[in-house]
Design an enzyme around this catalytic site. Structure first.
Site, mmCIF file in Angstrom:
data_model
loop_
_atom_site.group_PDB
_atom_site.id
_atom_site.type_symbol
_atom_site.label_atom_id
_atom_site.label_comp_id
_atom_site.label_asym_id
_atom_site.label_seq_id
_atom_site.Cartn_x
_atom_site.Cartn_y
_atom_site.Cartn_z
ATOM 1 N N ASP A 14 49.296 63.279 29.049
ATOM 2 C CA ASP A 14 48.728 62.132 28.261
ATOM 3 C C ASP A 14 47.990 62.962 27.137
ATOM 4 O OD1 ASP A 14 47.484 59.702 27.613
ATOM 5 O OD2 ASP A 14 45.598 60.447 28.356
ATOM 6 N N SER A 15 47.509 62.073 26.032
ATOM 7 C CA SER A 15 46.978 62.761 24.861
ATOM 8 C C SER A 15 45.713 63.189 25.097
ATOM 9 C CB SER A 15 46.946 61.193 23.829
ATOM 10 O OG SER A 15 46.265 60.392 24.459
ATOM 11 N N TYR A 46 46.535 59.706 20.119
ATOM 12 C CA TYR A 46 48.126 59.653 19.635
ATOM 13 C C TYR A 46 48.492 58.295 19.212
ATOM 14 C CZ TYR A 46 49.734 63.939 22.134
ATOM 15 O OH TYR A 46 50.010 65.039 22.686
ATOM 16 N N GLY A 47 47.360 57.401 19.619
ATOM 17 C CA GLY A 47 47.658 55.872 19.231
ATOM 18 C C GLY A 47 47.704 55.448 17.630
ATOM 19 N N CYS A 77 50.884 58.727 29.170
ATOM 20 C CA CYS A 77 50.564 58.295 28.177
ATOM 21 C C CYS A 77 51.407 57.069 27.447
ATOM 22 C CB CYS A 77 50.467 59.531 26.857
ATOM 23 S SG CYS A 77 50.094 58.890 25.272
ATOM 24 N N ASN A 78 50.936 55.791 27.359
ATOM 25 C CA ASN A 78 51.754 54.886 26.859
ATOM 26 C C ASN A 78 52.157 54.950 25.390
ATOM 27 O OD1 ASN A 78 51.421 52.112 28.562
ATOM 28 N ND2 ASN A 78 49.937 53.372 29.118
ATOM 29 N N THR A 79 51.515 55.652 24.599
ATOM 30 C CA THR A 79 52.006 55.936 23.264
ATOM 31 C C THR A 79 53.193 56.920 23.420
ATOM 32 O OG1 THR A 79 49.709 55.468 22.432
ATOM 33 C CG2 THR A 79 51.395 56.762 20.981
ATOM 34 N N GLU A 156 35.680 55.528 26.064
ATOM 35 C CA GLU A 156 35.284 57.041 26.052
ATOM 36 C C GLU A 156 33.862 57.159 25.878
ATOM 37 O OE1 GLU A 156 37.609 59.864 23.839
ATOM 38 O OE2 GLU A 156 39.201 59.281 25.397
ATOM 39 N N CYS A 188 47.816 50.873 28.133
ATOM 40 C CA CYS A 188 47.023 52.107 27.640
ATOM 41 C C CYS A 188 46.373 52.749 28.800
ATOM 42 C CB CYS A 188 46.267 51.767 26.485
ATOM 43 S SG CYS A 188 45.220 53.101 25.848
ATOM 44 N N THR A 189 46.130 54.096 28.707
ATOM 45 C CA THR A 189 45.731 54.886 29.957
ATOM 46 C C THR A 189 44.103 54.366 29.886
ATOM 47 O OG1 THR A 189 45.040 56.689 28.087
ATOM 48 C CG2 THR A 189 46.987 56.907 29.723
ATOM 49 N N HIS A 190 43.463 54.088 28.982
ATOM 50 C CA HIS A 190 41.996 53.784 29.262
ATOM 51 C C HIS A 190 41.530 52.402 29.446
ATOM 52 C CE1 HIS A 190 42.235 57.269 26.805
ATOM 53 N NE2 HIS A 190 40.671 57.468 26.341
HETATM 54 N N1 DGL Z 1 46.508 57.723 25.895
HETATM 55 C C1 DGL Z 1 46.844 56.807 24.843
HETATM 56 C C2 DGL Z 1 47.903 55.756 25.621
HETATM 57 O O1 DGL Z 1 47.946 55.411 26.454
HETATM 58 C C3 DGL Z 1 45.524 56.266 24.424
HETATM 59 C C4 DGL Z 1 44.701 57.183 23.652
HETATM 60 C C5 DGL Z 1 45.323 57.908 22.455
HETATM 61 O O2 DGL Z 1 45.392 56.834 21.262
HETATM 62 O O3 DGL Z 1 45.987 58.805 22.359
HETATM 63 O O4 DGL Z 1 48.750 55.256 24.637
#
Ligand code: DGL
Length: 291
Positions: A14-15, A46-47, A77-79, A156, A188-190
């Site tokens: 993940d990012s 990454y987003g 990571c979704n991105t 976060e 998104c992971t969060h």
């Molecule tokens: N992990 C990223 C996602 O799932 C979210 C955090 C980021 O923007 O890096 O898209």
């Protein structure tokens, strides 16, 4: 249970540490599997980055993990899944599992009318990857996608049920709430950490889909099909590309993972390729400094 076992670890990246929400589910559905996790804390988020940059970062990290002899790679990571999955699948021979297909499958299963919402980072929503995957399986589906860039920093910060987070969520979700949706993909992971708040705003009819959990379940299915499950005992390791500097790091990591973190190693960026020079962090809490 197949007669053969494959003790090699599952790679997850993940990012940052948000992808630990996927690991949380992997621990539940595959308790005998070892996991090697990479969180790119040096280069998060990454987003807000371009497809080219996200793809380059993703290929570097995947190379790092493949060199650690993983049997499959989960792109938590979704991105990265939105922008780099094809490139990863082309580059590596091991199975590469993204979050999009498993989430779309789950959403369609609980959306007979095809009314599906998607929330994610600017990059994920901008890529159009989720609506395209839904449309491919259900042409004519009614998809509403909305970028929610403030959710990541709010999570976060640990403001999971803070009035500010509630205000932001109500603003972001207004169109989705009025869209008569059957399901909403938390792309998104969060976002799983604020799922109770999102569920409250969206109402009881809308099923929330946790993308990391769906990817974890898809991984379990895939390994079982391929006869590649491990028999344990598992051992886990977390790599980060930068030292955790926030006092709250351990608390946030625990919230994502649902338990204490496994051993953490920070990779050294001073020499290229930076991912080849890991050094261990013996005491995570002493690595934390006031911001
Ligand atoms: N992990 C990223 C996602 O799932 C979210 C955090 C980021 O923007 O890096 O898209």
């Amino acid at each position: 249970m197949p007669a053969t076992h494959d003790p090699r670890p599952i790679g997850v990246f993940d990012s940052g540490i948000g992808g630990l929400t996927a690991v949380h589910e992997l621990f539940r559905v595959l308790p005998s599997e070892s996991i090697v996790y990479f969180g790119d804390t040096a280069r998060l988020p990454y987003g807000s980055k371009s497809k080219e940059t996200v793809t380059r970062f993703s290929l570097e990290i995947a190379t790092f993990l493949v060199r650690r002899n993983i049997k499959c790679l989960v792109v938590a990571c979704n991105t990265s899944s939105s922008h780099a999955l094809d490139a990863l699948q082309r580059r590596f021979e091991i199975p590469v599992i993204g979050v999009i297909e498993p989430s779309v499958r789950a959403a369609l299963a609980s959306s007979p009318g095809g009314r599906i919402g998607v929330v994610g980072t600017l990059a994920t929503v901008g890529s159009g990857a989720y609506p395209a995957a839904i449309e491919k399986r259900l042409p004519g589906a009614n998809v509403i996608a909305r970028a929610c860039p403030l959710f990541v920093p709010l999570v976060e910060e640990g403001w999971l049920d803070h009035p500010v987070t509630r205000m932001v969520a109500e603003e972001y979700l207004v169109e989705l709430r009025n869209g008569h949706l059957e399901s909403l993909i938390l792309g998104c992971t969060h976002y799983p950490l604020i799922a109770p708040l999102i569920a409250e705003i969206m109402g009881p009819v809308v099923r929330l889909i946790d993308s990391g959990a769906e990817a974890a379940r898809a991984t379990a299915e895939l390994l079982a099909e391929r006869g590649q499950l491990a028999a344990g005992p598992p051992s886990h390791h977390v790599y980060l590309s930068d030292e955790p500097r926030r006092r709250s790091f351990s608390r946030i990591a625990r919230a994502f993972l649902g338990r204490e973190l496994p051993p953490v190693t920070v990779v050294d960026q001073t020499d290229l390729p930076w991912f080849e020079r890991p050094h261990a962090v013996s005491d995570l809490d002493s690595a934390e400094r006031p911001a």
